[in-house]
Design a protein around this motif. Sequence first.
Motif, mmCIF file in Angstrom:
data_model
loop_
_atom_site.group_PDB
_atom_site.id
_atom_site.type_symbol
_atom_site.label_atom_id
_atom_site.label_comp_id
_atom_site.label_asym_id
_atom_site.label_seq_id
_atom_site.Cartn_x
_atom_site.Cartn_y
_atom_site.Cartn_z
ATOM 1 N N LEU A 103 0.827 -1.208 0.000
ATOM 2 C CA LEU A 103 0.000 0.000 0.000
ATOM 3 C C LEU A 103 0.860 1.255 0.000
ATOM 4 N N GLU A 104 2.006 1.180 0.676
ATOM 5 C CA GLU A 104 2.922 2.317 0.653
ATOM 6 C C GLU A 104 3.511 2.494 -0.742
ATOM 7 N N ARG A 105 3.857 1.402 -1.389
ATOM 8 C CA ARG A 105 4.430 1.456 -2.735
ATOM 9 C C ARG A 105 3.415 2.017 -3.738
ATOM 10 N N GLN A 106 2.142 1.720 -3.530
ATOM 11 C CA GLN A 106 1.095 2.195 -4.432
ATOM 12 C C GLN A 106 0.684 3.638 -4.144
ATOM 13 N N GLY A 107 1.151 4.217 -3.043
ATOM 14 C CA GLY A 107 0.847 5.605 -2.748
ATOM 15 C C GLY A 107 -0.369 5.834 -1.872
ATOM 16 N N PHE A 108 -0.908 4.752 -1.277
ATOM 17 C CA PHE A 108 -2.087 4.913 -0.424
ATOM 18 C C PHE A 108 -1.718 5.387 0.980
ATOM 19 N N ILE A 109 -0.551 5.008 1.457
ATOM 20 C CA ILE A 109 -0.108 5.407 2.787
ATOM 21 C C ILE A 109 1.354 5.835 2.725
ATOM 22 N N THR A 110 1.790 6.498 3.789
ATOM 23 C CA THR A 110 3.207 6.748 4.009
ATOM 24 C C THR A 110 3.530 6.252 5.413
ATOM 25 N N ARG A 111 4.801 5.955 5.651
ATOM 26 C CA ARG A 111 5.227 5.460 6.966
ATOM 27 C C ARG A 111 6.240 6.428 7.565
ATOM 28 N N LYS A 112 6.073 6.722 8.829
ATOM 29 C CA LYS A 112 7.028 7.528 9.585
ATOM 30 C C LYS A 112 7.380 6.744 10.841
ATOM 31 N N GLY A 113 8.435 5.946 10.760
ATOM 32 C CA GLY A 113 8.744 5.045 11.852
ATOM 33 C C GLY A 113 7.632 4.020 11.981
ATOM 34 N N GLU A 114 7.007 3.947 13.144
ATOM 35 C CA GLU A 114 5.896 3.013 13.362
ATOM 36 C C GLU A 114 4.542 3.671 13.155
ATOM 37 N N ASP A 115 4.535 4.912 12.698
ATOM 38 C CA ASP A 115 3.277 5.604 12.429
ATOM 39 C C ASP A 115 2.870 5.426 10.969
ATOM 40 N N ILE A 116 1.564 5.356 10.746
ATOM 41 C CA ILE A 116 1.008 5.200 9.409
ATOM 42 C C ILE A 116 0.205 6.453 9.093
ATOM 43 N N CYS A 117 0.514 7.097 7.965
ATOM 44 C CA CYS A 117 -0.126 8.360 7.599
ATOM 45 C C CYS A 117 -0.818 8.232 6.241
ATOM 46 N N GLU A 118 -1.693 9.177 5.962
ATOM 47 C CA GLU A 118 -2.377 9.214 4.676
ATOM 48 C C GLU A 118 -1.380 9.417 3.547
ATOM 49 N N GLY A 119 -1.506 8.605 2.492
ATOM 50 C CA GLY A 119 -0.692 8.773 1.305
ATOM 51 C C GLY A 119 -1.410 9.618 0.267
ATOM 52 N N PRO A 120 -0.743 9.970 -0.826
ATOM 53 C CA PRO A 120 -1.330 10.853 -1.831
ATOM 54 C C PRO A 120 -2.616 10.336 -2.464
ATOM 55 N N LEU A 121 -2.777 9.006 -2.555
ATOM 56 C CA LEU A 121 -3.904 8.450 -3.307
ATOM 57 C C LEU A 121 -5.050 7.942 -2.440
ATOM 58 N N LEU A 122 -4.894 7.945 -1.120
ATOM 59 C CA LEU A 122 -5.899 7.309 -0.268
ATOM 60 C C LEU A 122 -7.268 7.959 -0.403
ATOM 61 N N ASP A 123 -7.304 9.291 -0.472
ATOM 62 C CA ASP A 123 -8.585 9.996 -0.563
ATOM 63 C C ASP A 123 -8.910 10.410 -1.990
ATOM 64 N N LEU A 124 -8.148 9.871 -2.958
ATOM 65 C CA LEU A 124 -8.418 10.175 -4.359
ATOM 66 C C LEU A 124 -9.021 8.997 -5.107
ATOM 67 N N LEU A 125 -8.482 7.799 -4.890
ATOM 68 C CA LEU A 125 -8.894 6.655 -5.692
ATOM 69 C C LEU A 125 -9.988 5.812 -5.037
ATOM 70 N N LEU A 126 -10.336 6.104 -3.785
ATOM 71 C CA LEU A 126 -11.463 5.427 -3.145
ATOM 72 C C LEU A 126 -12.604 6.432 -3.016
#
Length: 237
Positions: free
Chosen positions: A167-190
């Motif tokens: 999911l990170e590779r596809q751009g849905f999420i980003t990772r900051k250490g052990e935190d999971i954040c919104e990626g560029p595509l999460l609120d665009l493609l769903l």
Amino acid sequence: MSNQLDDAAQLAAQLLARRWLPRNQPLVRRALIDQELWRAVNERVAAVGLRVVDNVYADHITLAMLRPAEVAVFGETGLASNNNLDLPRDGVALLVVLWALIVLPKRQRQLARAEEAAEGQGEMFAKDKPLPSAASSAPTLSYRSLLADFGNQLGKKMRLDSNLKLLERQGFITRKGEDICEGPLLDLLLDYDTLAPRILDGALADVLARSTDGEAGPMLTAILAARHNEESDLSDA
């Protein structure tokens, strides 16, 4: 043919090469307020079966296939599948859970902050107040909470880690250490309008309400409680 790209061609080429662009990028910012440039970009990408995807609640824009192109590329069998990104079934389930834990609270927070800002302005300018950015509104998820709450349902740690990387590779999420954040595509493609009611009115809502994430959990619980109260008021009426 000239080697000089016009603005529409340049923006289309950048989207094709980079998959997504931030809304505050100068050329994107221009296209969002210049109807002629926006139309020209859409015409360029439509010629190869694509469309520009924009969402005022997201911080990026991207490209997606037009329906005729989907049929031509994936065929009827492909369209009937649960996704065309080669995500495994538990990867799709994880994507939906992450979308619900991040986008639902983010959307609620953006709307609430926009309303607060509008109340503090004169009525003449209230409608021109931009929405708070996704980066400043989206909750950050704890990996440990996600694993504890949903690990058993999503294939345990090894599968969860593998799907998070996809999911990170596809751009849905980003990772900051052990935190999971919104990626560029999460609120665009769903599609929010399709997915949100299915989650909030379905069995998944009860599962998500038990989230122990320190930020997203309380926000999602509040959203579900407010929705329940609205339904109760309607039934009483």
